[in-house]
Design a protein around this motif. Structure first.
Motif, mmCIF file in Angstrom:
data_model
loop_
_atom_site.group_PDB
_atom_site.id
_atom_site.type_symbol
_atom_site.label_atom_id
_atom_site.label_comp_id
_atom_site.label_asym_id
_atom_site.label_seq_id
_atom_site.Cartn_x
_atom_site.Cartn_y
_atom_site.Cartn_z
ATOM 1 N N TYR A 293 0.778 -1.206 0.106
ATOM 2 C CA TYR A 293 0.106 0.039 -0.060
ATOM 3 C C TYR A 293 0.824 1.137 -0.144
ATOM 4 O O TYR A 293 1.720 1.472 0.873
ATOM 5 C CB TYR A 293 -0.916 0.024 1.266
ATOM 6 N N ARG A 294 1.070 1.848 -1.003
ATOM 7 C CA ARG A 294 1.792 2.938 -1.331
ATOM 8 C C ARG A 294 1.162 4.427 -0.928
ATOM 9 O O ARG A 294 0.153 4.874 -1.152
ATOM 10 C CB ARG A 294 2.413 3.216 -2.838
ATOM 11 N N GLU A 295 2.068 5.124 0.031
ATOM 12 C CA GLU A 295 1.589 6.455 0.343
ATOM 13 C C GLU A 295 1.255 7.338 -0.813
ATOM 14 O O GLU A 295 1.935 7.553 -1.986
ATOM 15 C CB GLU A 295 2.804 7.073 0.979
ATOM 16 N N GLY A 296 -0.161 7.827 -0.410
ATOM 17 C CA GLY A 296 -0.617 8.828 -1.483
ATOM 18 C C GLY A 296 -1.012 8.124 -2.947
ATOM 19 O O GLY A 296 -1.654 8.922 -3.496
ATOM 20 N N LYS A 297 -1.195 6.823 -2.702
ATOM 21 C CA LYS A 297 -1.330 6.126 -3.945
ATOM 22 C C LYS A 297 -2.365 4.951 -3.678
ATOM 23 O O LYS A 297 -3.235 4.768 -4.457
ATOM 24 C CB LYS A 297 -0.311 5.710 -4.934
ATOM 25 N N GLY A 298 -2.169 4.116 -2.718
ATOM 26 C CA GLY A 298 -2.867 3.121 -2.277
ATOM 27 C C GLY A 298 -2.376 1.651 -2.788
ATOM 28 O O GLY A 298 -1.212 1.574 -2.913
ATOM 29 N N TRP A 299 -3.441 0.663 -2.848
ATOM 30 C CA TRP A 299 -2.955 -0.683 -2.941
ATOM 31 C C TRP A 299 -2.549 -1.105 -4.412
ATOM 32 O O TRP A 299 -2.920 -0.601 -5.125
ATOM 33 C CB TRP A 299 -3.950 -1.888 -2.746
ATOM 34 N N GLY A 300 -1.230 -1.403 -4.577
ATOM 35 C CA GLY A 300 -0.476 -1.546 -5.885
ATOM 36 C C GLY A 300 -0.427 -0.118 -6.366
ATOM 37 O O GLY A 300 -0.065 -0.303 -7.799
ATOM 38 N N GLY A 301 -0.305 0.695 -5.770
ATOM 39 C CA GLY A 301 -0.205 2.205 -6.350
ATOM 40 C C GLY A 301 -1.379 2.814 -6.960
ATOM 41 O O GLY A 301 -1.272 3.683 -7.685
ATOM 42 N N ARG A 302 -2.375 2.162 -6.992
ATOM 43 C CA ARG A 302 -3.807 2.588 -7.506
ATOM 44 C C ARG A 302 -5.186 2.513 -6.808
ATOM 45 O O ARG A 302 -5.716 3.791 -6.655
ATOM 46 C CB ARG A 302 -4.010 1.731 -8.610
ATOM 47 N N TYR A 303 -5.311 1.479 -5.831
ATOM 48 C CA TYR A 303 -6.529 1.420 -5.273
ATOM 49 C C TYR A 303 -6.435 1.826 -3.694
ATOM 50 O O TYR A 303 -5.684 1.125 -2.908
ATOM 51 C CB TYR A 303 -7.030 -0.080 -5.358
ATOM 52 N N GLY A 304 -7.403 2.563 -3.291
ATOM 53 C CA GLY A 304 -7.254 2.837 -1.826
ATOM 54 C C GLY A 304 -6.896 4.166 -1.446
ATOM 55 O O GLY A 304 -6.797 4.068 -0.169
ATOM 56 N N TYR A 305 -6.698 5.054 -2.294
ATOM 57 C CA TYR A 305 -6.283 6.239 -1.623
ATOM 58 C C TYR A 305 -7.458 7.149 -1.275
ATOM 59 O O TYR A 305 -7.919 8.085 -1.960
ATOM 60 C CB TYR A 305 -5.437 7.122 -2.538
ATOM 61 N N PHE A 306 -8.185 6.837 -0.273
ATOM 62 C CA PHE A 306 -9.289 7.514 0.045
ATOM 63 C C PHE A 306 -9.792 6.936 1.676
ATOM 64 O O PHE A 306 -8.796 6.022 2.119
ATOM 65 C CB PHE A 306 -10.641 7.440 -0.640
ATOM 66 N N PHE A 307 -10.739 7.387 2.304
ATOM 67 C CA PHE A 307 -11.051 7.137 3.778
ATOM 68 C C PHE A 307 -11.407 5.863 3.705
ATOM 69 O O PHE A 307 -12.258 5.355 2.973
ATOM 70 C CB PHE A 307 -12.065 8.044 4.272
ATOM 71 N N GLY A 308 -10.749 4.872 4.736
ATOM 72 C CA GLY A 308 -11.038 3.457 4.435
ATOM 73 C C GLY A 308 -10.489 2.757 3.431
ATOM 74 O O GLY A 308 -10.631 1.358 3.356
ATOM 75 N N GLY A 309 -9.570 3.462 2.646
ATOM 76 C CA GLY A 309 -8.742 2.536 1.817
ATOM 77 C C GLY A 309 -7.771 1.426 1.979
ATOM 78 O O GLY A 309 -7.357 0.703 1.300
ATOM 79 N N MET A 310 -7.222 1.764 3.290
ATOM 80 C CA MET A 310 -6.314 0.700 3.710
ATOM 81 C C MET A 310 -6.865 -0.479 4.334
ATOM 82 O O MET A 310 -6.220 -1.572 4.337
ATOM 83 C CB MET A 310 -5.508 1.465 5.033
ATOM 84 N N GLN A 311 -8.246 -0.426 4.393
ATOM 85 C CA GLN A 311 -9.110 -1.691 4.982
ATOM 86 C C GLN A 311 -9.880 -2.539 3.960
ATOM 87 O O GLN A 311 -9.392 -2.108 2.519
ATOM 88 C CB GLN A 311 -9.748 -1.103 6.174
ATOM 89 N N ILE A 312 -10.707 -2.748 4.174
ATOM 90 C CA ILE A 312 -11.663 -3.583 3.399
ATOM 91 C C ILE A 312 -12.145 -2.791 1.958
ATOM 92 O O ILE A 312 -12.019 -3.443 0.848
ATOM 93 C CB ILE A 312 -13.081 -3.854 3.965
ATOM 94 N N GLN A 313 -12.439 -1.467 2.065
ATOM 95 C CA GLN A 313 -12.988 -0.935 0.662
ATOM 96 C C GLN A 313 -11.829 -0.928 -0.228
ATOM 97 O O GLN A 313 -12.016 -0.865 -1.525
ATOM 98 C CB GLN A 313 -13.413 0.459 1.141
ATOM 99 N N GLY A 314 -10.692 -0.754 0.145
ATOM 100 C CA GLY A 314 -9.600 -0.569 -0.730
ATOM 101 C C GLY A 314 -8.995 -1.764 -1.310
ATOM 102 O O GLY A 314 -8.740 -2.039 -2.298
ATOM 103 N N ILE A 315 -9.071 -2.919 -0.222
ATOM 104 C CA ILE A 315 -8.182 -4.163 -0.740
ATOM 105 C C ILE A 315 -9.305 -4.912 -1.383
ATOM 106 O O ILE A 315 -8.672 -5.703 -2.333
ATOM 107 C CB ILE A 315 -7.735 -4.855 0.633
ATOM 108 N N CYS A 316 -10.560 -4.882 -1.255
ATOM 109 C CA CYS A 316 -11.349 -5.609 -2.195
ATOM 110 C C CYS A 316 -11.440 -4.970 -3.608
ATOM 111 O O CYS A 316 -11.303 -5.911 -4.616
ATOM 112 C CB CYS A 316 -12.814 -5.478 -1.384
ATOM 113 N N ALA A 317 -11.403 -3.684 -3.662
ATOM 114 C CA ALA A 317 -11.328 -3.038 -5.163
ATOM 115 C C ALA A 317 -9.887 -3.342 -5.457
ATOM 116 O O ALA A 317 -9.939 -3.850 -7.014
ATOM 117 C CB ALA A 317 -11.307 -1.436 -4.973
ATOM 118 N N TYR A 318 -8.873 -3.514 -5.006
ATOM 119 C CA TYR A 318 -7.781 -4.110 -5.686
ATOM 120 C C TYR A 318 -7.709 -5.553 -6.039
ATOM 121 O O TYR A 318 -7.285 -5.940 -7.034
ATOM 122 C CB TYR A 318 -6.492 -3.981 -4.555
ATOM 123 N N PHE A 319 -8.363 -6.266 -5.000
ATOM 124 C CA PHE A 319 -8.392 -7.769 -5.367
ATOM 125 C C PHE A 319 -9.190 -8.057 -6.474
ATOM 126 O O PHE A 319 -8.901 -9.023 -7.558
ATOM 127 C CB PHE A 319 -9.124 -8.479 -4.233
#
Length: 456
Positions: A293-319
């Motif tokens: 999970y990359r700072e300012g970018k999210g999971w894989g550098g794309r998914y999850g740069y928003f509130f709750g993105g480090m948790q379920i909402q971001g990781i499921c979108a990445y998955f």
């Protein structure tokens, strides 16, 4: 005399030998019997652990079965759908509520949600259902009512140790920018309910208004014609390729992303329908421990740069968006998990003023969807019914008031289904009730103080 002694001595030796042999045989038989019992007990325990996921790697603590009076939801041996809610705390971080009031609010949502599911399944009788409450240990003390309401309670710890996360940024920040931090990952345990063909993860402020049988069919049946079905797929008319085997349905929360990030919007955490699979569960844990999970970018550098993105909402979108785009399908958020949200960016947005949040040129306004077209709702923007809300913004007023009315109608149906003489049933007189068409007698006045809570 010597002759007599000579005849008795062999007899004494023979008796002693027989006694020792018999004693040895008894001891041997007892040992074998005890060993067989230990083996049997060990096998039973292993089987029980496997079925209930009580393994040391999952850090589980306890299982509490639902009450027998409300847990039998499979009358005709239909496939049984698992519905899952999660509890990660007792409201102690919310200054608006005491611990006792937080426990009470859990009861309100859990009772009405379960009854809404019961009513939806009664309409078709095609599938049975079982309610589960996956409870983090920090919420155990406020989960006692769940079993009384027909939920099977599973106490589950976070399925990983954050110290084992490889990348420093995620390891040090995984509890930030969310409601629940790492505890929210207990939702992933829905994938381990392999005794069920489908698991549906919902939040406690949700309602199921219509049967979801078409979605269940698409996951369970082979060669199901999804495009030819009535399943409300997001942007269905422009969908060309769909997975041959569907493993998950979800909606996305476009309200959480800035203009330009529509493609990487998060999965809305209040609704996830998936085929349980232990391998998928383990892959999620591996992704977390990899820590990409990359700072300012999210999971894989794309998914999850928003509130709750480090948790379920971001990781499921990445998955489902990056790792396995062939496994899941995005649904129409106006009809599944409806939050009555605005479809467009504000007119003063610097990048896409007034344009659709999901990136399309034309998009439906979920605030104007007919309630008869909605399969399930998530009362976030419309706020919680037990706070006796009265008055929304002009564009949300109609649908939010209708959804609150549905919640209270189902609440009254729940009360009517209870025994008359148990002292818990509450059916207020509607004659002089406040806004009876909306609140069905359960709000004496607007505001949290006017609500009449469910008795347990």
């Amino acid at each position: 005399m010597l002759r007599l002694i000579g005849k008795r001595q062999p007899t004494m030796v023979s008796f002693r030998t027989i006694f020792i042999l018999c004693l040895a045989q008894i001891i041997l038989l007892a040992f074998v019997s005890f060993s067989l019992q230990l083996i049997a007990i060990h096998r039973i325990d292993d089987s029980h652990d496997a079925r209930n996921l009580l393994t040391s790697s999952h850090k589980n603590i306890d299982v509490v079965a639902s009450s027998s009076s409300s847990s039998n939801n499979n009358i005709n041996n239909q496939p049984v759908i698992a519905y899952v809610v999660t509890l990660t705390g007792c409201g102690t971080n919310d200054k608006r509520y005491t611990r006792d009031s937080a426990m009470g609010l859990i009861t309100q949502g859990a009772a009405v949600l379960r009854h809404s599911i019961h009513l939806a399944h009664t309409q078709s009788n095609k599938y049975g259902f079982q309610m589960y409450a996956i409870v983090h240990p920090s919420a155990k003390e406020c989960s006692s009512t769940m079993s009384k309401l027909g939920y099977k309670t599973l106490i589950r710890n976070t399925p990983f140790d954050s110290k084992d996360i490889q990348k420093k940024f995620l390891r040090e920040n995984i509890d930030g920018a969310s409601c629940c931090g790492r505890k929210e990952f207990v939702k992933l345990y829905a994938y381990t309910l392999v005794d069920h063909p489908v698991a549906v993860v919902l939040d406690l402020d949700s309602l199921v208004l219509k049967p979801l049988d078409d979605l269940f069919d698409a996951i369970i049946l082979e060669d199901y014609d999804i495009l030819g079905s009535s399943i409300p797929i997001h942007d269905k008319k422009n969908v060309k390729n769909l997975p041959k085997k569907v493993d998950a349905f979800y909606t996305k929360d476009y309200n959480m992303v800035n203009a330009g990030g529509e493609k990487y919007a998060g999965v809305q955490g209040g609704f996830l329908m998936a085929r349980p699979n232990e391998a998928v569960f383990e892959e999620y844990i591996d992704i977390v421990l990899e820590g990409d999970y990359r700072e300012g970018k999210g999971w894989g550098g794309r998914y999850g740069y928003f509130f709750g993105g480090m948790q379920i909402q971001g990781i499921c979108a990445y998955f489902y968006g990056e790792r396995h785009p062939d496994m899941g399908i995005e649904l129409d958020r106006c009809r599944i998990n409806s939050m009555v949200d605005s479809p467009t960016f504000k007119q003063d947005d610097r990048n896409k003023p007034g344009q659709c949040r999901d990136g399309r040129s034309n998009c439906e306004d979920c605030r104007t969807t007919e309630i008869s077209d909605i399969f399930s709702a998530h009362l976030t923007i419309c706020q919680k019914p037990w706070e006796c809300i009265y008055g929304w913004d002009a564009k949300s007023e109609k649908l939010c008031s209708r959804l609150h009315s549905e919640w209270f109608r189902i609440r009254r149906s729940f009360e009517e289904s209870r025994e008359e003489d148990d002292g818990l049933r509450l059916l207020p007189d509607l004659g002089e009730a406040f806004k009876p068409d909306t609140y069905f007698g359960y709000c004496k006045r607007p505001g949290r103080g006017g609500y009449l809570p469910i008795k347990i």
